[in-house]
Design an enzyme around this catalytic site. Structure first.
Site, PDB file in Angstrom:
ATOM      1  CG  ASP A 185      -1.777   1.211   1.323  1.00  0.00           C
ATOM      2  OD1 ASP A 185      -1.374   2.283   0.835  1.00  0.00           O
ATOM      3  OD2 ASP A 185      -2.890   1.090   1.857  1.00  0.00           O
ATOM      4  CG  HIS A 186       1.509   4.162  -3.271  1.00  0.00           C
ATOM      5  ND1 HIS A 186       0.287   3.814  -3.755  1.00  0.00           N
ATOM      6  CD2 HIS A 186       1.600   5.507  -3.439  1.00  0.00           C
ATOM      7  CE1 HIS A 186      -0.339   4.906  -4.188  1.00  0.00           C
ATOM      8  NE2 HIS A 186       0.433   5.943  -4.008  1.00  0.00           N
ATOM      9  CE  LYS A 190       1.306   8.915  -1.162  1.00  0.00           C
ATOM     10  NZ  LYS A 190       1.805   9.552  -2.364  1.00  0.00           N
ATOM     11  CD  GLU A 224      -6.090  10.311  -7.116  1.00  0.00           C
ATOM     12  OE1 GLU A 224      -5.085  10.053  -7.786  1.00  0.00           O
ATOM     13  OE2 GLU A 224      -7.030   9.519  -6.984  1.00  0.00           O
ATOM     14  CG  ASP A 243      -8.209   3.118  -6.813  1.00  0.00           C
ATOM     15  OD1 ASP A 243      -7.331   2.261  -7.012  1.00  0.00           O
ATOM     16  OD2 ASP A 243      -8.085   4.313  -7.144  1.00  0.00           O
ATOM     17  CG  HIS A 248      -4.012   4.507  -0.711  1.00  0.00           C
ATOM     18  ND1 HIS A 248      -3.062   3.521  -0.660  1.00  0.00           N
ATOM     19  CD2 HIS A 248      -4.212   4.764  -2.024  1.00  0.00           C
ATOM     20  CE1 HIS A 248      -2.705   3.202  -1.908  1.00  0.00           C
ATOM     21  NE2 HIS A 248      -3.393   3.930  -2.743  1.00  0.00           N
TER      22      HIS A 248
HETATM   23  P1  NDP Z   1      -3.684  -0.697 -15.726  1.00  0.00           P
HETATM   24  O1  NDP Z   1      -5.063  -1.059 -16.167  1.00  0.00           O
HETATM   25  O2  NDP Z   1      -3.052   0.493 -16.279  1.00  0.00           O
HETATM   26  O3  NDP Z   1      -2.634  -1.877 -16.027  1.00  0.00           O
HETATM   27  C1  NDP Z   1      -2.861  -3.145 -15.659  1.00  0.00           C
HETATM   28  C2  NDP Z   1      -2.057  -4.093 -16.523  1.00  0.00           C
HETATM   29  O4  NDP Z   1      -2.633  -5.329 -16.211  1.00  0.00           O
HETATM   30  C3  NDP Z   1      -2.207  -3.850 -17.998  1.00  0.00           C
HETATM   31  O5  NDP Z   1      -0.973  -3.496 -18.522  1.00  0.00           O
HETATM   32  C4  NDP Z   1      -2.695  -5.194 -18.530  1.00  0.00           C
HETATM   33  O6  NDP Z   1      -1.743  -5.820 -19.340  1.00  0.00           O
HETATM   34  C5  NDP Z   1      -2.714  -6.109 -17.358  1.00  0.00           C
HETATM   35  N1  NDP Z   1      -3.966  -6.864 -17.351  1.00  0.00           N
HETATM   36  C6  NDP Z   1      -5.200  -6.392 -17.152  1.00  0.00           C
HETATM   37  N2  NDP Z   1      -6.082  -7.394 -17.216  1.00  0.00           N
HETATM   38  C7  NDP Z   1      -5.378  -8.512 -17.478  1.00  0.00           C
HETATM   39  C8  NDP Z   1      -5.705  -9.886 -17.688  1.00  0.00           C
HETATM   40  N3  NDP Z   1      -6.950 -10.291 -17.614  1.00  0.00           N
HETATM   41  N4  NDP Z   1      -4.698 -10.749 -17.924  1.00  0.00           N
HETATM   42  C9  NDP Z   1      -3.432 -10.334 -17.995  1.00  0.00           C
HETATM   43  N5  NDP Z   1      -3.057  -9.058 -17.820  1.00  0.00           N
HETATM   44  C10 NDP Z   1      -4.004  -8.169 -17.575  1.00  0.00           C
HETATM   45  O7  NDP Z   1      -3.772  -0.659 -14.130  1.00  0.00           O
HETATM   46  P2  NDP Z   1      -2.734  -0.039 -13.098  1.00  0.00           P
HETATM   47  O8  NDP Z   1      -1.360  -0.281 -13.576  1.00  0.00           O
HETATM   48  O9  NDP Z   1      -3.120   1.335 -12.787  1.00  0.00           O
HETATM   49  O10 NDP Z   1      -3.083  -0.862 -11.790  1.00  0.00           O
HETATM   50  C11 NDP Z   1      -2.557  -2.134 -11.528  1.00  0.00           C
HETATM   51  C12 NDP Z   1      -2.580  -2.333 -10.021  1.00  0.00           C
HETATM   52  O11 NDP Z   1      -1.749  -1.356  -9.434  1.00  0.00           O
HETATM   53  C13 NDP Z   1      -3.970  -2.141  -9.384  1.00  0.00           C
HETATM   54  O12 NDP Z   1      -4.118  -3.123  -8.396  1.00  0.00           O
HETATM   55  C14 NDP Z   1      -3.899  -0.747  -8.757  1.00  0.00           C
HETATM   56  O13 NDP Z   1      -4.693  -0.636  -7.615  1.00  0.00           O
HETATM   57  C15 NDP Z   1      -2.440  -0.674  -8.382  1.00  0.00           C
HETATM   58  N6  NDP Z   1      -1.942   0.678  -8.221  1.00  0.00           N
HETATM   59  C16 NDP Z   1      -1.940   1.556  -9.267  1.00  0.00           C
HETATM   60  C17 NDP Z   1      -1.435   2.838  -9.094  1.00  0.00           C
HETATM   61  C18 NDP Z   1      -1.402   3.828 -10.208  1.00  0.00           C
HETATM   62  O14 NDP Z   1      -1.030   4.985  -9.962  1.00  0.00           O
HETATM   63  N7  NDP Z   1      -1.751   3.433 -11.410  1.00  0.00           N
HETATM   64  C19 NDP Z   1      -0.860   3.276  -7.812  1.00  0.00           C
HETATM   65  C20 NDP Z   1      -0.920   2.281  -6.778  1.00  0.00           C
HETATM   66  C21 NDP Z   1      -1.438   1.035  -7.003  1.00  0.00           C
HETATM   67  P3  NDP Z   1      -1.679  -5.719 -20.911  1.00  0.00           P
HETATM   68  O15 NDP Z   1      -0.773  -4.546 -21.109  1.00  0.00           O
HETATM   69  O16 NDP Z   1      -1.074  -6.993 -21.295  1.00  0.00           O
HETATM   70  O17 NDP Z   1      -3.084  -5.482 -21.379  1.00  0.00           O
HETATM   71  C1  BG6 Z   2      -3.436   4.370  -6.359  1.00  0.00           C
HETATM   72  C2  BG6 Z   2      -4.793   4.373  -6.974  1.00  0.00           C
HETATM   73  O1  BG6 Z   2      -3.363   3.391  -5.369  1.00  0.00           O
HETATM   74  O2  BG6 Z   2      -3.145   5.629  -5.785  1.00  0.00           O
HETATM   75  C3  BG6 Z   2      -4.924   5.501  -7.964  1.00  0.00           C
HETATM   76  O3  BG6 Z   2      -5.004   3.127  -7.627  1.00  0.00           O
HETATM   77  C4  BG6 Z   2      -4.514   6.811  -7.372  1.00  0.00           C
HETATM   78  O4  BG6 Z   2      -6.258   5.575  -8.429  1.00  0.00           O
HETATM   79  C5  BG6 Z   2      -3.162   6.694  -6.719  1.00  0.00           C
HETATM   80  O5  BG6 Z   2      -4.457   7.769  -8.407  1.00  0.00           O
HETATM   81  C6  BG6 Z   2      -2.812   7.963  -5.947  1.00  0.00           C
HETATM   82  O6  BG6 Z   2      -1.523   7.867  -5.463  1.00  0.00           O
HETATM   83  P1  BG6 Z   2      -0.680   9.177  -5.120  1.00  0.00           P
HETATM   84  O7  BG6 Z   2       0.567   8.662  -4.515  1.00  0.00           O
HETATM   85  O8  BG6 Z   2      -0.467   9.876  -6.423  1.00  0.00           O
HETATM   86  O9  BG6 Z   2      -1.515   9.956  -4.173  1.00  0.00           O
END
Ligand code: NDP
Ligand code: BG6
Length: 518
Positions: A185-186, A190, A224, A243, A248
């Site tokens: 849980d990032h 922080k 945000e 989310d 968080h």
């Molecule tokens: P995205 O949707 O951007 O990316 C998810 C990746 O998962 C994609 O690249 C996709 O791969 C892959 N994926 C999705 N569905 C499938 C599937 N059925 N099978 C295989 N691969 C799959 O999501 P995020 O990167 O934003 O989020 C991922 C995790 O990180 C979540 O749990 C989120 O809560 C967490 N997170 C995200 C943050 C952020 O700022 N984005 C911050 C903190 C946590 P492909 O490229 O192959 O389609």
């Molecule tokens: C992630 C959520 O855990 O935290 C995002 O999946 C969100 O939806 C992000 O934008 C916010 O993180 P930060 O560090 O930019 O506040």
């Protein structure tokens, strides 16, 4: 930051390496660790995804992420040229067990080249629903067995609800030892969030007043201004409650409400936090509408630009019921906090990016001063600002200069950037370094994740069973739906608007401590 270079060869295998998390958070963190000299001599970053991406394109994409999101600033050409060759990308169908045999071969090739057994960090940067086949695939290829070298990192939200979190915990512990599992849980990485522990337990001053006798209520806000961006595939199934609140915001609540740990030992700190989660009063189904508010953004204006509504974002259903805003009132039923409300709120497409905790103290028990002196008077308030500004502010009353007695609130202010004049490490830098070192203090234990789901499950279930009829119900660029004001107004209180806002000409707001704020 204390210099703690890792000597152990390491491979980061990032499943979902083509996604937003890798672009926005992981790549900048790994690059900064490299530039600051923390990465081992021998390391590799192996992105894995369903679509093929050439190594060069993948490196370019990650560089864009670093340039856009790194708090350390843009990449420097020489450092990037040294860093980039460590990055490669592999296409794999994660439902195909053979893909993991291929991965096993790739990983063995690193060991052979380096002449050493590398630590393998399997990072799940994808939706929780995909973790099962990956964990099974890793186990099928025996990539889980080496307890010392194999680590699995699971992002929040951990599962989709209480039952799936239990199932996921069962699944992971079937294949991995608990010590190999890092539930991330990032927010816990922080600096300002970690500082809550230092502030509370390294000072004698605040502990005597840190309870229901002196504190009226607590507000925890994570706002945000970004929308859902390219993440609809994940976000449509998550929503703001899963989310952000389940992880968080509840983790911050735990740090504010927990009892003093006996030591800074990882299990001791985590135990004290679980105690808080377990003490949170369960919201009964019929109480949900009074204690929780959901919202979804429509089109509007952010930073002077027009932005579309959530339902018009790519990949979002035209009648989506996913909430992009959530506010919840919770009580912690124990001696310290009985009947002190904790108001939590978070949303996307709000006017500014801003996270802060606001501790509102009770008014003085007896007014010594005449009513005429109190026109501008306000109870004490302690503000812990987490981002973008990092600091702590204490509001107290003084006599306004002049011949008559009039009280006025002032702020005592501490800012990280002024006090230390060093860059705070990004949360992911701290956490990735901890994973490489094998330190799990800042990660969640299985029981913590389940207890957190227990808190929000009644709300999730009620929201699922009653489809929102009023979505969208707030405009991008506003502070949230109308019902959000009512949630706190019904208790005779009001929301604290962000104290710090970055200087933004379009909003005509500069970064100043604004007072009064309510
Ligand atoms: P995205 O949707 O951007 O990316 C998810 C990746 O998962 C994609 O690249 C996709 O791969 C892959 N994926 C999705 N569905 C499938 C599937 N059925 N099978 C295989 N691969 C799959 O999501 P995020 O990167 O934003 O989020 C991922 C995790 O990180 C979540 O749990 C989120 O809560 C967490 N997170 C995200 C943050 C952020 O700022 N984005 C911050 C903190 C946590 P492909 O490229 O192959 O389609
Ligand atoms: C992630 C959520 O855990 O935290 C995002 O999946 C969100 O939806 C992000 O934008 C916010 O993180 P930060 O560090 O930019 O506040």
């Amino acid at each position: 930051m204390q210099h703690d270079k890792i000597n152990q060869a390491t491979v980061f295998v990032i499943f979902g390496g083509g996604g937003d998390l890798t672009w926005r958070k992981l790549a900048p963190a790994l690059y900064n660790l490299f530039v600051d000299g923390y990465m081992p001599e021998r390391f590799a970053i192996l992105g894995v995804g369903r679509k093929p991406i050439a190594d060069d394109s993948y490196r370019r994409r990650l560089r864009e992420g670093v340039d856009e999101f790194s708090i350390g600033g843009k990449t420097d050409q020489q450092s990037w040229d040294e860093f980039a060759p460590h990055i490669v990308f592999s296409k794999a169908d994660l439902n195909d067990p053979q893909a993991f045999d291929g991965l096993a071969k790739e990983l063995s090739a690193y060991d052979e080249t380096w002449g050493a057994k590398a630590t393998r960090i399997y990072y799940m940067a994808l939706p929780p629903s995909v973790i099962k086949p990956i964990a099974e695939g890793l186990a099928g290829a025996k990539l889980n067995l080496d307890r010392e070298h194999a680590r699995i990192v699971v992002e929040k939200p951990f599962g989709h609800d209480l039952n799936s979190a239990r199932e996921l915990n069962r699944l992971l512990t079937q294949y991995f030892q608990e010590s190999q599992v890092y539930r991330i849980d990032h927010y816990l990485g922080k600096e300002t969030v970690q500082n809550i522990l230092a502030f509370r337990f390294a000072n004698t001053l605040f502990e005597p007043i840190w309870n229901r006798r002196y504190i009226d209520h607590v507000q925890i806000a994570v706002a945000e201004n970004d929308g859902v961006g390219s993440r609809s595939g994940y976000y449509e199934h998550a929503g703001a409650l899963r989310d952000m609140v389940q992880n968080h915001l509840l983790q911050i609540l735990c740090l504010i409400a927990m009892e003093a740990p006996v030591s800074f030992d990882s299990d001791e700190v985590r135990q004290k936090k679980v105690d808080v989660l377990r003490a949170i009063r369960v919201i009964r189904p019929e109480q949900v509408h009074q204690n929780a508010v959901r919202g979804q953004y429509g089109g509007g204006w952010i930073e002077g630009g027009r932005v579309r509504g959530y339902r018009s974002e790519p990949g979002v259903a035209a009648d989506s019921a996913t909430e992009t805003f959530a506010a919840v009132k919770l009580y912690v039923d124990n001696w310290r906090w009985q009947e002190v409300p904790f108001y939590l709120r978070t949303g996307k497409r709000l006017p500014a990016r801003n996270s802060e905790v606001s501790i509102h103290f009770r008014p003085v028990p007896h007014q010594t001063f005449p009513a005429s002196a109190l026109l501008d008077s306000r109870p004490n308030r302690l503000l812990i600002a987490m981002q973008p500004e990092e600091g702590i502010l204490l509001r107290f009353e003084v006599k306004h200069p002049g011949q008559s007695m009039a009280l006025a609130p002032v702020m005592m202010q501490f800012y990280y950037r002024e006090a230390f004049q060093v860059r705070s490490p990004e949360a992911y830098e701290t956490l990735l370094l901890d994973i490489m070192k094998g330190d799990s203090t800042l990660f969640m234990r299985a029981d913590q994740t389940e207890a957190a789901w227990g808190v929000i499950t009644p709300i999730l279930e009620m929201w699922r069973s009653v489809r929102p009829t009023e979505f969208f119900n707030y405009q991008a660029g506003s502070w949230g739906p109308e019902a959000f004001d009512i949630l706190i107004a019904q208790d005779g209180r009001s929301w604290t608007l962000p104290t710090f806002l970055q200087c933004r000409e379009d909003l005509a707001i500069c970064r100043v401590a604004r007072e009064p704020m309510e």
